[in-house]
Design a protein around this motif. Structure first.
Motif, PDB file in Angstrom:
ATOM      1  N   TRP A  16       0.784  -1.241  -0.043  1.00 31.69           N
ATOM      2  CA  TRP A  16       0.073  -0.274   0.136  1.00 31.69           C
ATOM      3  C   TRP A  16       0.857   1.244  -0.138  1.00 31.69           C
ATOM      4  CZ3 TRP A  16       0.369   3.269   3.941  1.00 31.69           C
ATOM      5  CH2 TRP A  16       0.543   2.811   5.305  1.00 31.69           C
ATOM      6  N   ALA A  17       1.974   1.040   0.584  1.00 27.89           N
ATOM      7  CA  ALA A  17       2.913   2.216   0.526  1.00 27.89           C
ATOM      8  C   ALA A  17       3.249   2.711  -0.836  1.00 27.89           C
ATOM      9  CB  ALA A  17       4.114   2.049   1.381  1.00 27.89           C
ATOM     10  N   LEU A  20       0.559   4.246  -2.650  1.00 30.61           N
ATOM     11  CA  LEU A  20       0.495   5.767  -2.271  1.00 30.61           C
ATOM     12  C   LEU A  20       1.326   6.394  -3.162  1.00 30.61           C
ATOM     13  CD1 LEU A  20       0.356   5.711   1.664  1.00 30.61           C
ATOM     14  CD2 LEU A  20      -1.497   6.220   0.117  1.00 30.61           C
ATOM     15  N   LYS A  21       2.464   6.144  -3.518  1.00 34.15           N
ATOM     16  CA  LYS A  21       3.347   6.789  -4.325  1.00 34.15           C
ATOM     17  C   LYS A  21       2.686   6.984  -5.638  1.00 34.15           C
ATOM     18  CE  LYS A  21       7.602   6.211  -6.718  1.00 34.15           C
ATOM     19  NZ  LYS A  21       8.000   7.678  -6.824  1.00 34.15           N
ATOM     20  N   SER A  23      -0.588   6.954  -6.397  1.00 31.07           N
ATOM     21  CA  SER A  23      -1.831   7.667  -6.112  1.00 31.07           C
ATOM     22  C   SER A  23      -1.843   9.151  -6.526  1.00 31.07           C
ATOM     23  CB  SER A  23      -2.561   7.188  -4.838  1.00 31.07           C
ATOM     24  OG  SER A  23      -1.893   8.179  -4.036  1.00 31.07           O
ATOM     25  N   PHE A  26      -3.638  10.727  -3.862  1.00 33.35           N
ATOM     26  CA  PHE A  26      -5.141  10.474  -3.930  1.00 33.35           C
ATOM     27  C   PHE A  26      -5.855  11.079  -5.052  1.00 33.35           C
ATOM     28  CE2 PHE A  26      -4.347   9.261   0.481  1.00 33.35           C
ATOM     29  CZ  PHE A  26      -4.641   7.787   0.290  1.00 33.35           C
ATOM     30  N   SER A  32      -5.459   4.804  -5.854  1.00 38.44           N
ATOM     31  CA  SER A  32      -5.992   5.248  -4.528  1.00 38.44           C
ATOM     32  C   SER A  32      -6.642   3.981  -4.077  1.00 38.44           C
ATOM     33  CB  SER A  32      -6.621   6.565  -4.678  1.00 38.44           C
ATOM     34  OG  SER A  32      -5.982   7.650  -5.127  1.00 38.44           O
ATOM     35  N   SER A  35      -4.522   1.310  -2.565  1.00 38.70           N
ATOM     36  CA  SER A  35      -3.930   1.783  -1.617  1.00 38.70           C
ATOM     37  C   SER A  35      -4.903   1.519  -0.388  1.00 38.70           C
ATOM     38  CB  SER A  35      -3.333   3.185  -1.547  1.00 38.70           C
ATOM     39  OG  SER A  35      -2.144   2.999  -2.658  1.00 38.70           O
ATOM     40  N   VAL A  36      -6.058   2.398  -0.449  1.00 42.99           N
ATOM     41  CA  VAL A  36      -7.184   2.213   0.749  1.00 42.99           C
ATOM     42  C   VAL A  36      -7.471   0.571   1.004  1.00 42.99           C
ATOM     43  CG1 VAL A  36      -9.228   3.193   1.595  1.00 42.99           C
ATOM     44  CG2 VAL A  36      -7.828   4.562   0.386  1.00 42.99           C
ATOM     45  N   ILE A  39      -4.816  -1.228   2.963  1.00 46.43           N
ATOM     46  CA  ILE A  39      -4.588  -0.325   4.192  1.00 46.43           C
ATOM     47  C   ILE A  39      -5.418  -1.139   5.141  1.00 46.43           C
ATOM     48  CG2 ILE A  39      -4.920   1.613   5.559  1.00 46.43           C
ATOM     49  CD1 ILE A  39      -3.643   3.073   3.294  1.00 46.43           C
TER      50      ILE A  39
END
Length: 106
Positions: A16-17, A20-21, A23, A26, A32, A35-36, A39
């Motif tokens: 997920w990290a 995030l890069k 996204s 977001f 996004s 990732s969510v 998470i």
């Protein structure tokens, strides 16, 4: 089973990290969502592992898996510097996690 949950949760933290890069704060939908979702699943598995693994140990291992994995991925695939000092620091993180595990079982 708790250790399997914890390991998978740590791997998902790394994933997920990276999501995030991509996204872009977001602003891109699918990275996004990816990732969510990861998470939520990662935290759920972390919480399951904490039913039997002490919270300090579980959290240290979870973040350790994510941090060390991301540093290695960054050095190998993303062109981040891989100097001796960074590698020594990475090994110290791993040694700290192993030390916590060994001290927790004695």
């Amino acid at each position: 089973m708790a250790w399997y949950y914890l390991f998978i949760a740590g791997v998902l933290e790394c994933m997920w990290a990276i999501g995030l890069k991509y996204s872009n704060g977001f602003t891109k939908l699918w990275p996004s969502v990816f990732s969510v979702t990861l998470i939520v699943v990662s935290l759920f598995l972390l919480s399951l592992s904490m039913k039997t693994i002490p919270v300090g140990m579980a959290y240290a291992i979870w973040t350790g898996i994510g941090a060390t994995s991301l540093v290695i991925i960054g050095m190998v695939f993303m062109g981040e510097p891989a100097g001796l000092a960074r590698i020594v620091c990475l090994l110290m993180i791993i040694a700290g996690i192993v030390g916590l595990q060994l001290m927790g079982e004695s």
